[in-house]
Design a protein around this motif. Structure first.
Motif, mmCIF file in Angstrom:
data_model
loop_
_atom_site.group_PDB
_atom_site.id
_atom_site.type_symbol
_atom_site.label_atom_id
_atom_site.label_comp_id
_atom_site.label_asym_id
_atom_site.label_seq_id
_atom_site.Cartn_x
_atom_site.Cartn_y
_atom_site.Cartn_z
ATOM 1 N N ASP A 1 -100.160 83.714 88.105
ATOM 2 C CA ASP A 1 -100.834 82.245 88.100
ATOM 3 C C ASP A 1 -102.409 82.387 88.069
ATOM 4 O OD1 ASP A 1 -101.419 79.479 87.745
ATOM 5 O OD2 ASP A 1 -101.163 79.360 89.930
ATOM 6 N N HIS A 2 -102.876 82.463 86.843
ATOM 7 C CA HIS A 2 -104.332 82.358 86.684
ATOM 8 C C HIS A 2 -105.103 81.186 86.798
ATOM 9 C CE1 HIS A 2 -103.582 86.680 84.739
ATOM 10 N NE2 HIS A 2 -102.526 86.154 84.381
ATOM 11 N N SER A 3 -104.624 80.152 87.152
ATOM 12 C CA SER A 3 -105.442 79.122 87.405
ATOM 13 C C SER A 3 -105.976 79.077 88.771
ATOM 14 C CB SER A 3 -104.603 77.748 86.993
ATOM 15 O OG SER A 3 -103.652 77.741 87.970
ATOM 16 N N SER A 4 -107.254 79.079 88.868
ATOM 17 C CA SER A 4 -107.745 78.892 90.206
ATOM 18 C C SER A 4 -108.145 77.510 90.811
ATOM 19 C CB SER A 4 -109.381 79.917 90.259
ATOM 20 O OG SER A 4 -110.060 78.840 89.297
ATOM 21 N N GLU A 5 -108.019 76.620 89.842
ATOM 22 C CA GLU A 5 -108.158 75.111 90.311
ATOM 23 C C GLU A 5 -107.476 74.425 89.240
ATOM 24 O OE1 GLU A 5 -112.515 73.991 89.282
ATOM 25 O OE2 GLU A 5 -112.554 75.294 90.772
ATOM 26 N N PRO A 6 -107.197 73.019 89.650
ATOM 27 C CA PRO A 6 -106.707 72.374 88.418
ATOM 28 C C PRO A 6 -107.670 71.661 87.358
ATOM 29 C CG PRO A 6 -106.811 70.986 90.580
ATOM 30 C CD PRO A 6 -107.106 72.615 90.616
ATOM 31 N N PRO A 7 -107.392 71.790 86.067
ATOM 32 C CA PRO A 7 -108.258 71.138 85.195
ATOM 33 C C PRO A 7 -108.754 69.925 85.598
ATOM 34 C CG PRO A 7 -106.115 71.240 84.197
ATOM 35 C CD PRO A 7 -105.789 71.809 85.581
ATOM 36 N N LEU A 8 -110.032 69.615 85.200
ATOM 37 C CA LEU A 8 -110.870 68.444 85.568
ATOM 38 C C LEU A 8 -111.760 68.034 84.391
ATOM 39 C CD1 LEU A 8 -111.887 66.211 87.472
ATOM 40 C CD2 LEU A 8 -113.749 68.097 88.203
ATOM 41 N N ALA A 9 -111.816 66.761 83.910
ATOM 42 C CA ALA A 9 -112.424 66.042 82.877
ATOM 43 C C ALA A 9 -113.267 64.934 83.239
ATOM 44 C CB ALA A 9 -111.901 65.735 81.470
ATOM 45 N N LYS A 10 -114.662 64.695 82.996
ATOM 46 C CA LYS A 10 -115.393 63.550 83.567
ATOM 47 C C LYS A 10 -115.782 62.903 82.183
ATOM 48 C CE LYS A 10 -116.910 65.325 87.702
ATOM 49 N NZ LYS A 10 -118.203 65.596 88.681
ATOM 50 N N GLY A 11 -115.807 61.386 82.432
ATOM 51 C CA GLY A 11 -116.563 60.768 81.186
ATOM 52 C C GLY A 11 -117.965 60.625 81.902
ATOM 53 N N LEU A 12 -119.000 61.415 81.070
ATOM 54 C CA LEU A 12 -120.529 61.093 81.616
ATOM 55 C C LEU A 12 -121.069 59.984 80.888
ATOM 56 C CD1 LEU A 12 -121.308 64.845 81.484
ATOM 57 C CD2 LEU A 12 -120.795 63.312 83.558
ATOM 58 N N ALA A 13 -120.836 59.606 79.494
ATOM 59 C CA ALA A 13 -121.233 58.458 78.779
ATOM 60 C C ALA A 13 -120.510 57.936 77.910
ATOM 61 C CB ALA A 13 -122.511 58.921 78.093
ATOM 62 N N VAL A 14 -120.597 56.719 77.412
ATOM 63 C CA VAL A 14 -119.679 55.842 76.499
ATOM 64 C C VAL A 14 -120.835 55.427 75.363
ATOM 65 C CG1 VAL A 14 -118.249 54.005 76.063
ATOM 66 C CG2 VAL A 14 -118.020 55.180 78.388
#
Length: 86
Positions: free
Chosen positions: A29-42
């Motif tokens: 398992d090469h993933s160190s942490e779960p993927p994360l995405a943020k919306g910074l601007a609309v």
């Protein structure tokens, strides 16, 4: 010259045995942490006509604040294509 060497490589019969195990069966398992995405601007489209964005690009210098969006009308016979403001 590069051509004879490339030609020799192309003429070789490079086959892969799809049944051979090239790597050991241990899965890591090469993933160190779960993927994360943020919306910074609309950003809102200033056009009153709804249109899909096909590409978004921005200037690499954060201080410039430049962003470019390309739009596309998916139906090529759409009347909106005759609109000079689009």
């Amino acid at each position: 010259s590069l051509f004879p060497m490339v030609q020799k490589c192309i003429k070789q019969n490079n086959t892969v045995n799809i049944y051979e195990e090239y790597f050991d069966a241990k899965e890591t398992d090469h993933s160190s942490e779960p993927p994360l995405a943020k919306g910074l601007a609309v950003f809102r489209d200033p056009s009153s006509v709804a249109r899909p964005a096909t590409s978004v690009n921005w200037h690499p210098e954060a201080s410039s604040g430049k962003i470019a969006v390309s739009y596309s009308v998916l139906n090529f016979q759409d009347k909106r294509l005759n609109d000079p403001h689009m």
